[in-house]
Design a protein around this motif. Structure first.
Motif, PDB file in Angstrom:
ATOM      1  N   TRP A  22      27.330  -6.535   1.574  1.00  0.00           N
ATOM      2  CA  TRP A  22      26.536  -6.036   2.696  1.00  0.00           C
ATOM      3  C   TRP A  22      26.524  -4.516   2.646  1.00  0.00           C
ATOM      4  CZ3 TRP A  22      25.479  -8.856   7.694  1.00  0.00           C
ATOM      5  CH2 TRP A  22      25.519 -10.247   7.514  1.00  0.00           C
ATOM      6  N   PHE A  23      25.352  -3.938   2.836  1.00  0.00           N
ATOM      7  CA  PHE A  23      25.224  -2.488   2.892  1.00  0.00           C
ATOM      8  C   PHE A  23      25.180  -2.051   4.354  1.00  0.00           C
ATOM      9  CE2 PHE A  23      22.818  -3.629  -1.069  1.00  0.00           C
ATOM     10  CZ  PHE A  23      23.787  -3.173  -1.956  1.00  0.00           C
ATOM     11  N   GLY A  24      25.881  -0.963   4.659  1.00  0.00           N
ATOM     12  CA  GLY A  24      25.918  -0.514   6.043  1.00  0.00           C
ATOM     13  C   GLY A  24      25.890   0.996   6.170  1.00  0.00           C
ATOM     14  N   VAL A  25      25.633   1.450   7.387  1.00  0.00           N
ATOM     15  CA  VAL A  25      25.676   2.876   7.700  1.00  0.00           C
ATOM     16  C   VAL A  25      26.078   3.021   9.161  1.00  0.00           C
ATOM     17  CG1 VAL A  25      23.223   2.965   8.327  1.00  0.00           C
ATOM     18  CG2 VAL A  25      24.397   5.064   7.642  1.00  0.00           C
ATOM     19  N   ILE A  26      26.861   4.049   9.447  1.00  0.00           N
ATOM     20  CA  ILE A  26      27.229   4.345  10.823  1.00  0.00           C
ATOM     21  C   ILE A  26      26.806   5.767  11.158  1.00  0.00           C
ATOM     22  CG2 ILE A  26      29.602   4.920  10.086  1.00  0.00           C
ATOM     23  CD1 ILE A  26      30.493   4.187  12.961  1.00  0.00           C
ATOM     24  N   PHE A  27      26.170   5.919  12.316  1.00  0.00           N
ATOM     25  CA  PHE A  27      25.796   7.226  12.851  1.00  0.00           C
ATOM     26  C   PHE A  27      26.799   7.552  13.958  1.00  0.00           C
ATOM     27  CE2 PHE A  27      22.003   5.335  11.118  1.00  0.00           C
ATOM     28  CZ  PHE A  27      21.306   6.388  10.539  1.00  0.00           C
ATOM     29  N   VAL A  28      27.582   8.591  13.770  1.00  0.00           N
ATOM     30  CA  VAL A  28      28.621   8.944  14.742  1.00  0.00           C
ATOM     31  C   VAL A  28      28.049   9.942  15.744  1.00  0.00           C
ATOM     32  CG1 VAL A  28      30.966   9.796  15.060  1.00  0.00           C
ATOM     33  CG2 VAL A  28      30.359   8.581  12.950  1.00  0.00           C
ATOM     34  N   ARG A  29      28.133   9.614  17.027  1.00  0.00           N
ATOM     35  CA  ARG A  29      27.460  10.400  18.065  1.00  0.00           C
ATOM     36  C   ARG A  29      28.327  11.502  18.664  1.00  0.00           C
ATOM     37  NH1 ARG A  29      22.689   8.761  16.269  1.00  0.00           N
ATOM     38  NH2 ARG A  29      22.246   6.555  16.667  1.00  0.00           N
ATOM     39  N   ASN A  30      29.640  11.333  18.670  1.00  0.00           N
ATOM     40  CA  ASN A  30      30.500  12.365  19.244  1.00  0.00           C
ATOM     41  C   ASN A  30      31.896  12.278  18.647  1.00  0.00           C
ATOM     42  OD1 ASN A  30      31.974  10.339  20.931  1.00  0.00           O
ATOM     43  ND2 ASN A  30      30.022  10.234  22.012  1.00  0.00           N
ATOM     44  N   GLY A  31      32.774  13.189  19.074  1.00  0.00           N
ATOM     45  CA  GLY A  31      34.121  13.229  18.518  1.00  0.00           C
ATOM     46  C   GLY A  31      34.198  14.133  17.299  1.00  0.00           C
ATOM     47  N   PRO A  32      35.332  14.122  16.593  1.00  0.00           N
ATOM     48  CA  PRO A  32      35.512  15.006  15.430  1.00  0.00           C
ATOM     49  C   PRO A  32      34.458  14.802  14.342  1.00  0.00           C
ATOM     50  CG  PRO A  32      37.598  14.005  16.068  1.00  0.00           C
ATOM     51  CD  PRO A  32      36.534  13.320  16.866  1.00  0.00           C
ATOM     52  N   TYR A  33      33.926  13.579  14.248  1.00  0.00           N
ATOM     53  CA  TYR A  33      32.956  13.261  13.196  1.00  0.00           C
ATOM     54  C   TYR A  33      31.520  13.251  13.718  1.00  0.00           C
ATOM     55  CZ  TYR A  33      37.143  11.817  10.675  1.00  0.00           C
ATOM     56  OH  TYR A  33      38.376  11.796  10.064  1.00  0.00           O
ATOM     57  N   GLU A  34      31.291  13.957  14.821  1.00  0.00           N
ATOM     58  CA  GLU A  34      29.963  13.988  15.433  1.00  0.00           C
ATOM     59  C   GLU A  34      28.883  14.391  14.427  1.00  0.00           C
ATOM     60  OE1 GLU A  34      27.673  16.086  19.248  1.00  0.00           O
ATOM     61  OE2 GLU A  34      29.791  16.503  18.832  1.00  0.00           O
ATOM     62  N   ASP A  35      27.786  13.649  14.454  1.00  0.00           N
ATOM     63  CA  ASP A  35      26.623  13.854  13.576  1.00  0.00           C
ATOM     64  C   ASP A  35      26.837  13.336  12.161  1.00  0.00           C
ATOM     65  OD1 ASP A  35      25.121  14.990  15.608  1.00  0.00           O
ATOM     66  OD2 ASP A  35      25.773  17.022  15.132  1.00  0.00           O
ATOM     67  N   LEU A  90      32.689 -11.071  10.939  1.00  0.00           N
ATOM     68  CA  LEU A  90      32.240  -9.783  10.416  1.00  0.00           C
ATOM     69  C   LEU A  90      31.933  -8.778  11.517  1.00  0.00           C
ATOM     70  CD1 LEU A  90      29.939 -10.509   7.340  1.00  0.00           C
ATOM     71  CD2 LEU A  90      32.162  -9.380   7.388  1.00  0.00           C
ATOM     72  N   TRP A  91      31.443  -9.248  12.661  1.00  0.00           N
ATOM     73  CA  TRP A  91      31.113  -8.296  13.722  1.00  0.00           C
ATOM     74  C   TRP A  91      32.358  -7.547  14.186  1.00  0.00           C
ATOM     75  CZ3 TRP A  91      33.367  -8.289  18.481  1.00  0.00           C
ATOM     76  CH2 TRP A  91      33.943  -9.478  18.946  1.00  0.00           C
ATOM     77  N   GLN A  92      33.530  -8.192  14.084  1.00  0.00           N
ATOM     78  CA  GLN A  92      34.762  -7.524  14.484  1.00  0.00           C
ATOM     79  C   GLN A  92      35.136  -6.416  13.501  1.00  0.00           C
ATOM     80  OE1 GLN A  92      36.305 -11.493  14.599  1.00  0.00           O
ATOM     81  NE2 GLN A  92      37.256 -11.130  16.587  1.00  0.00           N
ATOM     82  N   VAL A  93      34.832  -6.627  12.234  1.00  0.00           N
ATOM     83  CA  VAL A  93      35.053  -5.581  11.235  1.00  0.00           C
ATOM     84  C   VAL A  93      34.138  -4.390  11.525  1.00  0.00           C
ATOM     85  CG1 VAL A  93      34.879  -4.995   8.785  1.00  0.00           C
ATOM     86  CG2 VAL A  93      35.801  -7.221   9.471  1.00  0.00           C
ATOM     87  N   LEU A  94      32.883  -4.674  11.868  1.00  0.00           N
ATOM     88  CA  LEU A  94      31.950  -3.597  12.214  1.00  0.00           C
ATOM     89  C   LEU A  94      32.419  -2.853  13.461  1.00  0.00           C
ATOM     90  CD1 LEU A  94      28.538  -5.425  11.625  1.00  0.00           C
ATOM     91  CD2 LEU A  94      29.777  -3.917  10.061  1.00  0.00           C
ATOM     92  N   LYS A  95      32.948  -3.592  14.412  1.00  0.00           N
ATOM     93  CA  LYS A  95      33.472  -2.982  15.633  1.00  0.00           C
ATOM     94  C   LYS A  95      34.641  -2.052  15.300  1.00  0.00           C
ATOM     95  CE  LYS A  95      33.153  -3.438  20.285  1.00  0.00           C
ATOM     96  NZ  LYS A  95      31.915  -3.384  21.076  1.00  0.00           N
ATOM     97  N   PHE A  96      35.471  -2.475  14.357  1.00  0.00           N
ATOM     98  CA  PHE A  96      36.612  -1.655  13.953  1.00  0.00           C
ATOM     99  C   PHE A  96      36.137  -0.392  13.240  1.00  0.00           C
ATOM    100  CE2 PHE A  96      40.194  -0.644  11.024  1.00  0.00           C
ATOM    101  CZ  PHE A  96      41.164  -0.393  11.991  1.00  0.00           C
ATOM    102  N   ILE A  97      35.117  -0.522  12.397  1.00  0.00           N
ATOM    103  CA  ILE A  97      34.545   0.650  11.724  1.00  0.00           C
ATOM    104  C   ILE A  97      34.064   1.657  12.764  1.00  0.00           C
ATOM    105  CG2 ILE A  97      32.634   1.465  10.286  1.00  0.00           C
ATOM    106  CD1 ILE A  97      32.825  -1.210   8.764  1.00  0.00           C
ATOM    107  N   GLN A  98      33.380   1.177  13.771  1.00  0.00           N
ATOM    108  CA  GLN A  98      32.915   2.050  14.848  1.00  0.00           C
ATOM    109  C   GLN A  98      34.103   2.672  15.583  1.00  0.00           C
ATOM    110  OE1 GLN A  98      31.706   0.253  18.580  1.00  0.00           O
ATOM    111  NE2 GLN A  98      29.751   1.343  18.506  1.00  0.00           N
ATOM    112  N   TRP A  99      35.100   1.865  15.873  1.00  0.00           N
ATOM    113  CA  TRP A  99      36.252   2.284  16.680  1.00  0.00           C
ATOM    114  C   TRP A  99      37.026   3.436  16.046  1.00  0.00           C
ATOM    115  CZ3 TRP A  99      41.606   1.915  15.751  1.00  0.00           C
ATOM    116  CH2 TRP A  99      42.425   2.094  16.875  1.00  0.00           C
ATOM    117  N   ILE A 100      37.207   3.412  14.719  1.00  0.00           N
ATOM    118  CA  ILE A 100      38.067   4.427  14.093  1.00  0.00           C
ATOM    119  C   ILE A 100      37.496   5.835  14.214  1.00  0.00           C
ATOM    120  CG2 ILE A 100      38.986   2.752  12.441  1.00  0.00           C
ATOM    121  CD1 ILE A 100      37.281   4.261  10.276  1.00  0.00           C
TER     122      ILE A 100
END
Length: 207
Positions: A22-35, A90-100
């Motif tokens: 599966w290919f994925g991408v995350i857009f981080v909106r705020n925090g240390p990794y913002e943008d 798998l959705w829980q893995v995606l949730k964890f990716i977002q969470w970190i």
């Protein structure tokens, strides 16, 4: 299930060539990794879900306490010590990716990059500066040629209004229509277990 969960900024699509990738991408909106715009790949064992947890590898250089600095693999062992197909998905893995990316302080408990963890604990300003270097690096390589010919690999193109405005509006319309159809699942705060809803308070007549 993935569509019904609150996993804003995370997008995934199965490979056109293999259902185990599966290919994925995350857009981080705020925090240390913002943008930050971070691509990742999820690799499933051929016996999935009757096997160990999936493998998540980021496609660009990362600096994060729970991402291995050598292979850019996300540490899932603490979050999912033993993969249980009846409770974990798998959705829980995606949730964890977002969470970190939004909970760096809590994620230190899952550390595999000791340098990043120590910097975060001892000098948050230096950590934030390093995180922004990683963010800038991700954006510098946003339009790179894809490393695979798989037509489902997520690629980006510079925005051209004449080309993309119409597509953008159709996507917004579609999203609004789909949102009205989506139901809800119960997940207790702080857990990754589905169908775990808070107890319903008893009314006075029932007590």
């Amino acid at each position: 299930m993935i569509q019904t969960e609150n996993i804003h900024g995370v997008y995934v699509i199965p490979s056109n060539e293999s259902s185990l990738i599966w290919f994925g991408v995350i857009f981080v909106r705020n925090g240390p990794y913002e943008d930050g715009i971070f691509r990742f790949t999820i690799v499933l064992d051929e016996n999935f879900p009757d096997c160990e947890h999936p493998k998540v590898v980021f496609q660009s250089e990362m600096f994060h306490p729970v991402i291995d600095p050598v292979g850019n693999e996300l540490n899932l062992l603490n979050a999912f010590p033993k993969w249980n197909k009846s409770e974990q998905h798998l959705w829980q893995v995606l949730k964890f990716i977002q969470w970190i990316f939004y909970n760096v302080d809590a994620s230190v408990a899952h550390v595999v990059n000791t340098e990043a963890a120590e910097m975060y604990k001892s000098n948050k300003n230096a950590f934030k500066a390093k995180a922004q270097e990683i963010v800038n690096l991700s954006k510098d390589h946003l339009y790179d040629e894809p490393p695979t010919e798989d037509k489902h690999y997520i690629i980006f193109e510079p925005y051209v209004p004449e080309v993309h405005d119409k597509i953008r509006m159709s996507m917004i319309t579609f999203q609004e229509e789909q949102t009205s159809k989506i139901g809800h699942s119960w997940v207790l705060p702080g857990t990754y277990k589905s169908l775990a809803r808070p107890p319903t308070p008893q009314s006075e007549s029932e007590s």
